[in-house]
Design an enzyme around this catalytic site. Sequence first.
Site, mmCIF file in Angstrom:
data_model
loop_
_atom_site.group_PDB
_atom_site.id
_atom_site.type_symbol
_atom_site.label_atom_id
_atom_site.label_comp_id
_atom_site.label_asym_id
_atom_site.label_seq_id
_atom_site.Cartn_x
_atom_site.Cartn_y
_atom_site.Cartn_z
ATOM 1 C CB SER A 176 20.899 28.980 93.149
ATOM 2 O OG SER A 176 20.656 30.182 93.394
ATOM 3 C CE LYS A 177 17.440 26.521 86.582
ATOM 4 N NZ LYS A 177 16.258 25.870 87.122
ATOM 5 N NE ARG A 178 19.503 33.423 95.108
ATOM 6 C CZ ARG A 178 20.416 33.752 95.712
ATOM 7 N NH1 ARG A 178 20.823 35.076 95.623
ATOM 8 N NH2 ARG A 178 21.360 32.855 96.397
ATOM 9 N N GLY A 196 23.149 32.440 87.804
ATOM 10 C CA GLY A 196 23.208 32.285 86.295
ATOM 11 C C GLY A 196 23.329 30.920 85.903
#
Length: 482
Positions: free
Chosen positions: A250-252, A254
Amino acid sequence: MTVRTRYAPSPTGALHIGNVRSGLFAYLYARHCGGSFVLRIDDTDQERSTKESLDEILQSLAWLGIEWDDGPPDPKYFQSTRFDRYREAARRLLREGKAYPCYCTAGELDAMRKQAEREHRKPGYDGRCRDLPFAADIELPGANADRKYTIRFRSPHEGETVVEDLVKGRAVFDNAELDDLIIFRSDGVPTYNFATVLDDADFQITHVIRGDDHLPNTPRQMQIFLALGLTPPAYAHLPMVMGHDGSKLSKRHGATSVFAYRDAGYLPAALINYLARLGWSHGDQEVFSPAELIQFFDLNDCGKSAGIFNPEKLLWLNFHYMKERPLDLLAREVRPFIEKRGMQVPGDDAWLERVVATLRERAKTLDELAEFAGFYLRDEIQIEAKAAAKFLKPDIVEPLRVLASELDSLDGNFKEEAIKQAFERVMDRYQMKLGQLAQPVRVALTGGTVSPGIFEVIAVLGAERSGARLRKAIQQASQPGS
Ligand code: GLU
């Protein structure tokens, strides 16, 4: 049997690289088998589906080189154009008693869920409307109906449903565990599990290749196929792509969208190569051209366990592809990145190719290439203070002055070999080693202490700019500390 696969993204956000990997595998399998590949747009959720997201999907796939045989812009491949077909199939199931209206309110369903939780049971619909009488020609739900109801699939409670998954192996589901799922919502919108069955059937999909988050849906979809008198396709569920910490990418972790990698200056071939290796292998080979991926890809070689997304490996692959890329293409591709950095190319395509040729061994992305090219492209450069203090000192003024006039005298012959000879004359005269002269010149011309070979830098930079920068550095070196 001619293999026919599909990729069915929902246009409700950015195209995620974990998601597009499923599309890539479906595409590769179809191409490997000489079959066809369908792109279907799952846009039944009209509130969340957007034109921007659709455009992003189409552009991302085009950029990656994943071409579909059937799909947009043909309206047939948008679920939103197929509601009549879904309605017709739902009416048929109702007529045959294989589906039924359910009048449970949201409150009742919520209470059912809570009770299951209290009793440590799997939450699910308890079937309380399953045996209520209803007219076989009952209208399908619609936004304007007086009394809200949904349509549920009457799933068989006895026996098992077996998914012979081509990647995961055999998965057995106890039918008693599968509750009656909603196939039409009260607002008249068909649900994913229902629509996908009709699409996979109508579009003659032979292999459904998708993420294993859909594995729990598969026995339900198979049951709907059977209820409609249709044969389910083969299934292959791919393990999810995970971040380094083992949670779903996920965006966590990158950047996750295809566009983010495109905009950061990755080459599509590198991203494709990287994604293909996330969950598939062919011996210990790491680098595959798109043609090799098609040649070698097989579902048998897909792994059962999750692929861990490793940005460094992707960067390494991109670096590799940058070095292999034909110069003219690389020069063309770096241009937008140069412009995005607010710079112009003060020369023709051939000159930009020479610039790129000197830098390509160092740059890992197109954006980095544009950054490194800055000293060639800008009219004025900034000299790093530390480099100036170390290398632009009074004792270098004379050698630099003589070098500048040597270079001036080269006139039309501003070639690497002639430049090298000019350096040698200055080095002889002042008893200097190459590094003692080259490093101050490098600082003068590029602003820093790291650059491609100094002769090629001077040759590409040209007489005028090299001369002007040397003179400026001479001035700076004559007045240290100013
Ligand atoms: N639109 C669904 C998704 O993106 C498709 C799933 C499938 O491949 O069946 O999850």
